[in-house]
Design an enzyme around this catalytic site. Structure first.
Site, short mmCIF file in Angstrom:
data_model
loop_
_atom_site.label_atom_id
_atom_site.label_comp_id
_atom_site.label_asym_id
_atom_site.label_seq_id
_atom_site.Cartn_x
_atom_site.Cartn_y
_atom_site.Cartn_z
N THR A 123 35.65 120.58 8.42
CA THR A 123 34.46 120.45 9.28
C THR A 123 33.36 121.43 8.85
O THR A 123 33.65 122.48 8.27
CB THR A 123 34.84 120.73 10.75
OG1 THR A 123 33.65 120.85 11.53
CG2 THR A 123 35.64 122.01 10.91
N ASP A 124 32.12 121.10 9.21
CA ASP A 124 31.01 122.02 8.92
C ASP A 124 31.11 123.29 9.77
O ASP A 124 30.44 124.29 9.48
CB ASP A 124 29.65 121.33 9.14
CG ASP A 124 29.41 120.88 10.57
OD1 ASP A 124 30.33 120.96 11.41
OD2 ASP A 124 28.28 120.44 10.86
N GLU A 125 31.94 123.27 10.81
CA GLU A 125 32.03 124.45 11.69
C GLU A 125 32.64 125.65 10.97
O GLU A 125 32.56 126.78 11.45
CB GLU A 125 32.83 124.13 12.95
CG GLU A 125 32.15 123.06 13.77
CD GLU A 125 32.49 123.11 15.25
OE1 GLU A 125 33.03 124.12 15.72
OE2 GLU A 125 32.20 122.12 15.94
N TYR A 148 38.64 127.04 17.65
CA TYR A 148 38.81 125.76 16.93
C TYR A 148 38.36 125.92 15.48
O TYR A 148 39.10 125.57 14.54
CB TYR A 148 37.99 124.65 17.62
CG TYR A 148 37.71 123.47 16.70
CD1 TYR A 148 38.71 122.57 16.35
CD2 TYR A 148 36.44 123.28 16.14
CE1 TYR A 148 38.47 121.51 15.48
CE2 TYR A 148 36.18 122.22 15.28
CZ TYR A 148 37.20 121.34 14.95
OH TYR A 148 36.96 120.30 14.08
N LYS A 152 40.51 125.61 11.95
CA LYS A 152 40.19 124.66 10.89
C LYS A 152 39.91 125.41 9.57
O LYS A 152 40.22 124.91 8.49
CB LYS A 152 38.95 123.82 11.28
CG LYS A 152 39.18 122.81 12.37
CD LYS A 152 40.12 121.68 12.00
CE LYS A 152 39.54 120.74 10.97
NZ LYS A 152 40.45 119.59 10.71
P1 NAD Z 1 40.49 113.37 17.95
O1 NAD Z 1 40.80 114.49 18.88
O2 NAD Z 1 39.79 112.18 18.45
O3 NAD Z 1 41.86 112.85 17.29
C1 NAD Z 1 42.89 113.73 16.91
C2 NAD Z 1 44.15 112.90 16.68
O4 NAD Z 1 45.17 113.78 16.18
C3 NAD Z 1 44.72 112.27 17.95
O5 NAD Z 1 45.12 110.93 17.72
C4 NAD Z 1 45.93 113.13 18.29
O6 NAD Z 1 46.96 112.43 18.97
C5 NAD Z 1 46.37 113.56 16.90
N1 NAD Z 1 47.13 114.82 16.91
C6 NAD Z 1 46.80 115.97 17.53
N2 NAD Z 1 47.75 116.92 17.32
C7 NAD Z 1 48.70 116.33 16.54
C8 NAD Z 1 49.93 116.78 15.99
N3 NAD Z 1 50.38 118.02 16.23
N4 NAD Z 1 50.65 115.92 15.23
C9 NAD Z 1 50.22 114.65 15.01
N5 NAD Z 1 49.08 114.17 15.54
C10 NAD Z 1 48.31 114.99 16.29
O7 NAD Z 1 39.73 114.05 16.73
P2 NAD Z 1 38.58 113.45 15.79
O8 NAD Z 1 37.27 113.74 16.39
O9 NAD Z 1 38.94 112.08 15.41
O10 NAD Z 1 38.73 114.43 14.53
C11 NAD Z 1 39.62 114.09 13.47
C12 NAD Z 1 39.53 115.16 12.40
O11 NAD Z 1 38.19 115.25 11.91
C13 NAD Z 1 39.89 116.56 12.89
O12 NAD Z 1 40.61 117.21 11.87
C14 NAD Z 1 38.53 117.24 13.09
O13 NAD Z 1 38.63 118.63 12.91
C15 NAD Z 1 37.73 116.59 11.98
N6 NAD Z 1 36.28 116.52 12.18
C16 NAD Z 1 35.80 115.97 13.33
C17 NAD Z 1 34.42 115.84 13.50
C18 NAD Z 1 33.84 115.22 14.76
O14 NAD Z 1 32.62 115.25 14.94
N7 NAD Z 1 34.64 114.65 15.64
C19 NAD Z 1 33.54 116.28 12.50
C20 NAD Z 1 34.09 116.86 11.34
C21 NAD Z 1 35.46 116.95 11.19
O1 DAU Z 2 30.37 119.76 13.59
C1 DAU Z 2 31.61 119.13 13.50
C2 DAU Z 2 32.34 119.34 14.80
O2 DAU Z 2 31.62 118.57 15.77
C3 DAU Z 2 33.79 118.90 14.75
O3 DAU Z 2 34.48 119.73 13.84
C4 DAU Z 2 34.44 118.98 16.13
O4 DAU Z 2 35.75 118.46 16.10
C5 DAU Z 2 33.60 118.18 17.11
O5 DAU Z 2 34.12 118.33 18.41
C6 DAU Z 2 32.13 118.62 17.08
O6 DAU Z 2 31.97 119.94 17.63
P1 DAU Z 2 30.77 120.31 18.64
O7 DAU Z 2 31.18 121.46 19.45
O8 DAU Z 2 29.46 120.40 17.93
O9 DAU Z 2 30.74 118.94 19.50
P2 DAU Z 2 30.60 118.67 21.08
O10 DAU Z 2 30.48 117.18 21.22
O11 DAU Z 2 31.63 119.35 21.86
O12 DAU Z 2 29.20 119.33 21.41
C7 DAU Z 2 28.01 118.92 20.75
C8 DAU Z 2 26.87 119.79 21.28
O13 DAU Z 2 26.63 119.44 22.65
C9 DAU Z 2 27.20 121.27 21.27
O14 DAU Z 2 26.02 122.01 20.98
C10 DAU Z 2 27.63 121.56 22.70
C11 DAU Z 2 26.80 120.59 23.51
N1 DAU Z 2 27.43 120.11 24.75
C12 DAU Z 2 28.69 119.59 24.67
C13 DAU Z 2 29.34 119.15 25.81
C14 DAU Z 2 30.74 118.59 25.73
C15 DAU Z 2 26.74 120.15 25.95
O15 DAU Z 2 25.58 120.61 26.00
N2 DAU Z 2 27.37 119.70 27.07
C16 DAU Z 2 28.65 119.21 27.06
O16 DAU Z 2 29.16 118.83 28.14
#
Ligand code: NAD
Ligand code: DAU
Length: 348
Positions: A123-125, A148, A152
């Protein structure tokens, strides 16, 4: 090619499974997922009968299960993670277990099974907050700010070390904020859509001016597909879309699409350690993987809102009791003087 996708019952993993099955007719996919609160087999009901798809329920920390899953596999795309920053602030235990130890367990099993390619979905985080006017390249310092992001980063660095130490063919991708269908409504965009549809208030953290770079999940899947096939072993690829917008702007656009008033926006106490801005330089992925995001933000947001409007049963299933108790735990304690001032239309 035989692929293992971990975390395929979650948001990005399920979109990736659909993407690969549709584009690579000779590939088969084994989905290893523990089905935590964010994983749901209902999300995959349209592929469950596909003969090229199998589901294996299991924890990525379970060495025996992971070894069993790895048999005969050519490549791994590792999504499984605890993925929500706010939950990691409440308790980071599961984050360290799944994201760090789970990744180590998979890397070991894949290495011993002779897997030829291992894509870690990072992730970019990992870079922390981007200073105004700058974009992170793959060479930038890692400075994660939330538990988190730190977990990662642990996974990301472990994968890098497995390439350096063992020559294990790892590729690391670092993507920005995804949006699109099947995203669990704890994340900002689906939270806004699902709450707005019910006329409920939208919690905006702090002043709402934090900036995220929003990428449609299909563009992320295309980047992962390109990394899997064209990436070079041991390399890192940033995947960003260049759609940088403050949270307030995103929330207003969605309210407009749903036909609800801005008055639903409610300022609440900020997230501790909240990263102000994420921004990536993705030139390397464009150059080496011949990849570029294609979906314009306005089109992607409209498609996403339409998807949630047409999938009320999916929303109903995933926002059952566990979701509601999480929402109460996360948001009831958020109150602050700043929030009260902003809600009255005052200045900081
Ligand atoms: P999500 O929370 O929607 O899905 C996570 C999945 O992993 C779920 O199906 C859950 O059941 C499974 N899981 C959790 N713990 C597990 C374990 N111990 N063993 C097996 N399965 C397990 O997450 P997402 O948003 O789809 O993110 C997927 C990946 O992409 C993550 O690694 C996250 O860090 C990365 N990522 C997400 C974003 C974003 O914006 N959502 C951006 C960049 C990277
Ligand atoms: O950047 C990649 C990441 O993006 C992934 O690695 C993470 O898995 C994914 O959850 C996401 O992280 P963020 O913390 O950026 O996403 P989130 O949707 O939780 O929040 C997006 C922005 O919105 C952040 O600045 C926090 C803000 N926010 C979020 C929630 C849930 C609010 O203002 N109110 C809210 O209720």
């Amino acid at each position: 090619m035989k692929l293992i996708v971990t975390g395929g019952a979650g948001f990005i993993g399920s979109n990736f499974i659909r993407y690969i099955l549709a584009r690579h007719p000779r590939y088969s996919i084994r989905n290893l997922d523990k089905l935590t609160y964010s994983g749901n087999l209902y999300t995959l009901r349209d592929v469950e009968k596909n003969r090229r798809y199998t589901f294996l329920r299991g924890d990525v920390c379970d060495r025996h299960k992971v070894q069993e899953a790895m048999r005969g596999v050519d490549a791994v795309v590792h999504f499984a993670a605890e993925s929500h920053v706010d939950r990691s602030i409440l308790d980071s235990t599961a984050f360290v277990k799944t994201n760090v130890l789970g990744t180590q367990c998979l890397l070991d099993a894949a290495r011993h099974a002779g897997v030829k390619r291992f894509v870690l979905v990072s992730t970019d985080e990992v870079y922390g907050s981007a200073p105004s006017g700058e974009k992170f390249t793959e060479e930038c310092l890692l400075a994660p700010n939330s538990p988190y992001a730190a977990s990662k980063t642990g996974a990301d660095l472990l994968a890098r070390a497995y390439f350096r130490t063992y020559g294990f063919p790892v590729i690391i991708t670092r993507c920005t904020n995804n949006y699109g269908p099947y995203q669990y409504p704890e994340k900002f965009i689906p939270l806004i859509v699902t709450r707005a549809l019910q006329g409920q208030n939208i919690p905006v953290y702090g002043d709402g001016l934090q900036v995220r770079d929003w990428i449609h999940v299909t563009d992320h899947c295309a980047g992962l597909d390109a990394a899997l096939h064209q990436g070079r072993d041991g390399e890192i690829y940033n995947l960003g879309a260049g759609n940088e917008w403050p949270n307030l702007e995103i929330a207003r656009r969605i309210l407009q699409l749903v036909g609800k008033p801005d008055s639903l926006l409610t300022y609440v106490q900020d997230r501790p350690g909240h990263d102000r801005r994420y921004a990536l330089n993705s030139d390397k992925a464009c150059r080496e993987l011949n990849w570029a995001p294609k979906i314009a933000l306005n089109d992607g947001l409209k498609q996403t809102v339409d998807w949630y409007l047409s999938n009320s049963e999916w929303i109903r299933r995933v926002t059952a009791r566990v979701y509601r108790s999480y929402y109460r735990q996360q948001y009831e304690r958020r109150d602050s003087t700043l929030a009260k001032v902003l809600n009255r239309g005052g200045k900081k």
